[in-house]
Design a protein around this motif. Structure first.
Motif, PDB file in Angstrom:
ATOM      1  N   SER A  91       0.831  -1.207   0.000  1.00 19.13           N
ATOM      2  CA  SER A  91       0.000   0.000   0.000  1.00 19.13           C
ATOM      3  C   SER A  91       0.863   1.253   0.000  1.00 19.13           C
ATOM      4  N   GLN A  92       2.147   1.117   0.309  1.00 20.46           N
ATOM      5  CA  GLN A  92       3.047   2.275   0.178  1.00 20.46           C
ATOM      6  C   GLN A  92       3.003   2.793  -1.263  1.00 20.46           C
ATOM      7  N   TYR A 116       1.444   9.200   9.592  1.00 23.54           N
ATOM      8  CA  TYR A 116       2.342   8.123   9.133  1.00 23.54           C
ATOM      9  C   TYR A 116       3.560   8.727   8.425  1.00 23.54           C
ATOM     10  N   THR A 151      -5.967   8.201   8.160  1.00 26.09           N
ATOM     11  CA  THR A 151      -5.970   6.795   8.596  1.00 26.09           C
ATOM     12  C   THR A 151      -6.928   6.720   9.785  1.00 26.09           C
ATOM     13  N   ASN A 156      -1.633   5.043  12.512  1.00 29.43           N
ATOM     14  CA  ASN A 156      -0.205   4.990  12.743  1.00 29.43           C
ATOM     15  C   ASN A 156       0.285   6.436  12.741  1.00 29.43           C
ATOM     16  N   PRO A 186      -4.618   0.088   6.609  1.00 26.55           N
ATOM     17  CA  PRO A 186      -3.925  -1.206   6.677  1.00 26.55           C
ATOM     18  C   PRO A 186      -4.148  -2.002   7.963  1.00 26.55           C
ATOM     19  N   TYR A 187      -4.689  -1.347   9.007  1.00 23.43           N
ATOM     20  CA  TYR A 187      -4.753  -2.013  10.321  1.00 23.43           C
ATOM     21  C   TYR A 187      -6.144  -2.489  10.704  1.00 23.43           C
ATOM     22  N   SER A 215      -4.048  -3.211   2.879  1.00 18.64           N
ATOM     23  CA  SER A 215      -2.760  -3.891   2.759  1.00 18.64           C
ATOM     24  C   SER A 215      -2.889  -5.344   3.203  1.00 18.64           C
TER      25      SER A 215
HETATM   26  C1  LIG Z   1      -0.530   3.810   7.635  1.00 18.50           C
HETATM   27  C2  LIG Z   1       0.316   2.952   6.754  1.00 18.50           C
HETATM   28  N1  LIG Z   1       0.123   2.993   5.435  1.00 18.50           N
HETATM   29  C3  LIG Z   1       0.838   2.245   4.585  1.00 18.50           C
HETATM   30  C4  LIG Z   1       1.811   1.392   5.063  1.00 18.50           C
HETATM   31  C5  LIG Z   1       2.602   0.600   4.060  1.00 18.50           C
HETATM   32  O1  LIG Z   1       2.252  -0.746   4.114  1.00 18.50           O
HETATM   33  P1  LIG Z   1       2.582  -1.806   2.977  1.00 18.50           P
HETATM   34  O2  LIG Z   1       3.425  -2.831   3.624  1.00 18.50           O
HETATM   35  O3  LIG Z   1       1.247  -2.314   2.511  1.00 18.50           O
HETATM   36  O4  LIG Z   1       3.289  -1.084   1.869  1.00 18.50           O
HETATM   37  C6  LIG Z   1       2.056   1.297   6.441  1.00 18.50           C
HETATM   38  C7  LIG Z   1       3.107   0.411   6.944  1.00 18.50           C
HETATM   39  O5  LIG Z   1       3.460   0.375   8.092  1.00 18.50           O
HETATM   40  C8  LIG Z   1       1.280   2.108   7.302  1.00 18.50           C
HETATM   41  O6  LIG Z   1       1.462   2.086   8.637  1.00 18.50           O
END
Ligand SMILES: Cc1ncc(COP(=O)(O)O)c(C=O)c1O
Length: 375
Positions: A91-92, A116, A151, A156, A186-187, A215
């Motif tokens: 998801s990054q 984040y 988020t 995060n 993602p959480y 994610s």
């Molecule tokens: C809020 C948030 N977005 C995106 C990511 C990226 O996750 P991915 O491993 O899916 O690239 C993270 C990873 O810690 C995250 O905390």
């Protein structure tokens, strides 16, 4: 001298990735990253993918995987056809694509504060002007941002979760001001206490511009580098083209594995076990925090996700505390890395990677060093 892009002036190293390298050393107790616990990989089936997965595939992702994701989105309150779901290389990548879609130098992007840090890294790289906002307060009275990155579920770094009212009000505020709503989620499956987790994008009215992403890193395996996005009709095709230009498509072997995982009979039961173990780890961490930092710091027990955000007394220098703890092999992420503008001192602590015994030891060190710093 090579002539490099002017954008590189805003390219900062990721504090967490650099610290993760330090955490590789034996005996370091690390609260710094966002790593799932190793035990969560134990039950995963790793049978070999079919040979045809070695061939190039579609940019949007494997059709059965997109359909499975769309069904899941509908079940959590976000109706979106599979044709508007795209599989991402983590998801990054979605953050990178959304930034490319919207940000020219000087464009205003609204973010939570703290936020984040790897999203801040991307937005800054593209030259965004970051505008912090408080959830629940009147927003962007003077100049509406082009993009709002949020988020809302187990954020995060804070672990916070928005209320139902905040969710629907925020979707309305974005739609009313032509702000692209970008929700990063993602959480959501790592849930320990009841709270509303409906996607904010699910409240977006017809015609609104939105991107929702999830994610497979936190509930399956981050090494597979797989996530997904869904988007409003006006944005989806542009996002596909941006991904095409970026990496053609996400890794097909990983996509195959994730599809096997999503359709496996024991998936729900496995997830329940993983979430149960994380809930226990969170509670043990909470108790250790009370023992070692109880009269020195304050925090809210996170209802989900992988982090505690701990507020420190105002006279504490986060970096000085980290330097002292590092000398004793304990690592955490200072709050300033997540901040868009200066705020009271705080630190982010990940509770999923260290065992409860190691967490107890590490938090004892942080408590001792905090006391020493203030004496
Ligand atoms: C809020 C948030 N977005 C995106 C990511 C990226 O996750 P991915 O491993 O899916 O690239 C993270 C990873 O810690 C995250 O905390």
């Amino acid at each position: 001298m090579p002539r490099l892009s002017a954008r590189l002036a805003d390219l900062q190293p990721s504090a967490v990735r650099e610290m993760l390298q330090a955490a590789q050393q034996p005996d370091v107790i690390s609260f710094a990253g966002g790593l799932p616990a190793e035990h969560s990989f134990d039950e995963l089936d790793l049978s070999p993918p079919p040979r045809e997965m070695l061939q190039y595939g579609p940019t949007e992702g494997e059709p059965p995987l997109r359909e499975a994701i769309a069904r899941r989105l509908a079940s959590i309150g976000l109706d979106c056809p599979a044709e508007r779901v795209m599989v991402l290389s983590g998801s990054q990548q979605g953050i990178d694509l959304a930034a490319k879609l919207v940000i020219d130098p000087g464009v205003v992007v609204a973010v939570e504060n703290p936020c984040y840090l790897a999203a801040l890294q991307v937005f800054r790289f593209f030259g965004a002007r970051l505008q912090p906002f408080e959830v629940g307060e009147p927003r962007w009275a003077s100049r509406a941002p082009a993009l709002a990155y949020v988020t809302p579920t187990f954020q995060n770094p804070t672990g916070g979760c928005w209320t139902s009212e905040e969710r629907s009000a925020f979707a309305g505020a974005c739609a009313g001001n032509d702000v692209v709503l970008f929700e990063d989620d993602p959480y959501r499956d790592l849930v320990y206490d009841p709270c509303d987790r409906r996607p904010v994008c699910g409240f977006a009215p017809d015609g609104a511009s939105w991107i929702y992403q999830g994610s497979f890193s936190k509930t399956f395996a981050p090494g597979l580098r797989l996530g997904f996005l869904a988007a409003s009709e006006n944005l989806f095709t542009l996002l596909v083209r941006l991904k095409q230009a970026s990496d053609l498509h996400a890794n097909r072997l990983s996509q195959w594995r994730v599809l096997q995982y999503l359709s496996a009979a024991g998936r729900e039961a496995r997830l329940d076990r993983v979430v149960g173990a994380y809930r226990e780890a969170r509670d043990a961490f909470d108790a250790s925090l009370r023992r070692h930092l109880g009269n020195l710091a304050s925090w809210r027990t996170p209802p989900g996700g992988l982090f505690f955000w701990v507020d420190l007394p105002r006279d504490v220098d986060e970096d000085a505390l980290l330097a002292r703890c590092l000398q004793r092999g304990v690592l955490f992420t200072p709050g300033r890395h997540f901040r868009v503008e200066p705020g009271p001192p705080g630190i982010r602590l990940n509770f999923s990677a260290a065992s409860p015994e190691r967490a107890e030891q590490g938090l004892a060190v942080i408590g001792e060093e905090l006391r020493a710093l203030r004496s």
